[in-house]
Design a protein around this motif. Structure first.
Motif, PDB file in Angstrom:
ATOM      1  N   PRO A   1     -23.862 -25.943 -62.742  1.00 47.91           N
ATOM      2  CA  PRO A   1     -22.760 -25.795 -63.704  1.00 47.91           C
ATOM      3  C   PRO A   1     -21.680 -26.862 -63.556  1.00 47.91           C
ATOM      4  O   PRO A   1     -21.086 -27.295 -64.545  1.00 47.91           O
ATOM      5  CB  PRO A   1     -22.187 -24.407 -63.400  1.00 47.91           C
ATOM      6  N   VAL A   2     -21.432 -27.305 -62.337  1.00 40.57           N
ATOM      7  CA  VAL A   2     -20.441 -28.362 -62.136  1.00 40.57           C
ATOM      8  C   VAL A   2     -20.935 -29.668 -62.747  1.00 40.57           C
ATOM      9  O   VAL A   2     -20.171 -30.399 -63.382  1.00 40.57           O
ATOM     10  CB  VAL A   2     -20.133 -28.536 -60.635  1.00 40.57           C
TER      11      VAL A   2
ATOM     12  N   VAL B   1     -22.922 -30.005 -65.257  1.00 40.75           N
ATOM     13  CA  VAL B   1     -22.907 -29.905 -66.713  1.00 40.75           C
ATOM     14  C   VAL B   1     -21.487 -30.043 -67.252  1.00 40.75           C
ATOM     15  O   VAL B   1     -21.256 -30.673 -68.284  1.00 40.75           O
ATOM     16  CB  VAL B   1     -23.548 -28.567 -67.162  1.00 40.75           C
ATOM     17  N   THR B   2     -20.517 -29.462 -66.555  1.00 41.73           N
ATOM     18  CA  THR B   2     -19.135 -29.455 -67.052  1.00 41.73           C
ATOM     19  C   THR B   2     -18.244 -30.420 -66.283  1.00 41.73           C
ATOM     20  O   THR B   2     -17.047 -30.187 -66.148  1.00 41.73           O
ATOM     21  CB  THR B   2     -18.551 -28.032 -66.932  1.00 41.73           C
ATOM     22  N   LEU B   3     -18.796 -31.507 -65.794  1.00 46.48           N
ATOM     23  CA  LEU B   3     -18.032 -32.424 -64.957  1.00 46.48           C
ATOM     24  C   LEU B   3     -16.848 -33.047 -65.692  1.00 46.48           C
ATOM     25  O   LEU B   3     -15.792 -33.264 -65.103  1.00 46.48           O
ATOM     26  CB  LEU B   3     -18.953 -33.515 -64.403  1.00 46.48           C
ATOM     27  N   TYR B   4     -16.983 -33.295 -66.995  1.00 47.23           N
ATOM     28  CA  TYR B   4     -15.879 -33.890 -67.739  1.00 47.23           C
ATOM     29  C   TYR B   4     -14.763 -32.879 -67.998  1.00 47.23           C
ATOM     30  O   TYR B   4     -13.618 -33.261 -68.200  1.00 47.23           O
ATOM     31  CB  TYR B   4     -16.362 -34.468 -69.073  1.00 47.23           C
ATOM     32  N   GLN B   5     -15.059 -31.604 -67.967  1.00 42.13           N
ATOM     33  CA  GLN B   5     -14.052 -30.589 -68.246  1.00 42.13           C
ATOM     34  C   GLN B   5     -13.379 -30.037 -66.991  1.00 42.13           C
ATOM     35  O   GLN B   5     -12.334 -29.409 -67.089  1.00 42.13           O
ATOM     36  CB  GLN B   5     -14.662 -29.405 -69.012  1.00 42.13           C
ATOM     37  N   VAL B   6     -13.938 -30.213 -65.804  1.00 42.34           N
ATOM     38  CA  VAL B   6     -13.385 -29.585 -64.605  1.00 42.34           C
ATOM     39  C   VAL B   6     -12.286 -30.394 -63.948  1.00 42.34           C
ATOM     40  O   VAL B   6     -11.679 -29.924 -63.000  1.00 42.34           O
ATOM     41  CB  VAL B   6     -14.493 -29.271 -63.567  1.00 42.34           C
ATOM     42  N   SER B   7     -12.019 -31.559 -64.389  1.00 38.60           N
ATOM     43  CA  SER B   7     -10.967 -32.447 -63.886  1.00 38.60           C
ATOM     44  C   SER B   7     -11.226 -32.865 -62.440  1.00 38.60           C
ATOM     45  O   SER B   7     -12.256 -32.571 -61.861  1.00 38.60           O
ATOM     46  CB  SER B   7      -9.579 -31.804 -64.022  1.00 38.60           C
TER      47      SER B   7
ATOM     48  N   GLY C   1     -11.656 -29.830 -59.873  1.00 35.34           N
ATOM     49  CA  GLY C   1     -12.996 -29.240 -59.891  1.00 35.34           C
ATOM     50  C   GLY C   1     -14.017 -30.146 -59.214  1.00 35.34           C
ATOM     51  O   GLY C   1     -14.906 -29.668 -58.498  1.00 35.34           O
TER      52      GLY C   1
END
Length: 131
Positions: free
Chosen positions: A76-77, A79-85, A88
């Motif tokens: 999940p990290v 996949v969402t690397l651009y959103q977790v800042s 994250g």
């Protein structure tokens, strides 16, 4: 009546009914092999196809399961690397470092050392002669 209350009430009643049916309807024919202790060092039952195995395989399987599940948590990290800042990302790197340290300690302790586990003495069919 809420769904949760129904679930809390229904599941134990259903389990009790099924257990009672099993006790009442299942055949009860114990013999010596059924009531003897399992894996206690007695010789194998004649005609039994089971063979002994090393506990090492179970340890490797459990360790694989643990580390496999931890690696899946990294998906999940990724996949969402651009959103977790940055925060994250730092937490994911910290998790990966702890996972790597655990894996290194696991290798260092010899838990997943794959070697010949056969402890029986090797026999040599050739007779040794003195010359």
């Amino acid at each position: 009546m809420t769904n949760l209350f129904f679930l809390i009430l229904f599941v134990p009643i259903l389990a009790a009914i099924l257990l009672a049916l099993n006790v009442l309807l299942a055949p009860h024919r114990p013999d010596e092999s059924k009531v003897s202790a399992y894996e206690c060092g007695f010789p194998a039952i004649v005609g039994q196809t089971r063979s002994t195995f090393q506990i090492h395989f179970m340890v490797v399987a459990l360790l694989f399961l643990i580390f496999d599940l931890e690696i899946i948590l990294l998906f999940p990290v990724a996949v969402t690397l651009y959103q977790v800042s940055t925060y994250g990302f730092a937490i994911a790197i910290l998790f990966f470092i702890v996972l790597t340290i655990g894996f290194v300690l696991e290798i260092g302790s010899g838990a997943i050392k794959l070697s010949n586990l056969d402890t029986r003495p090797k026999t040599n069919n050739k007779q040794q002669t003195k010359t």
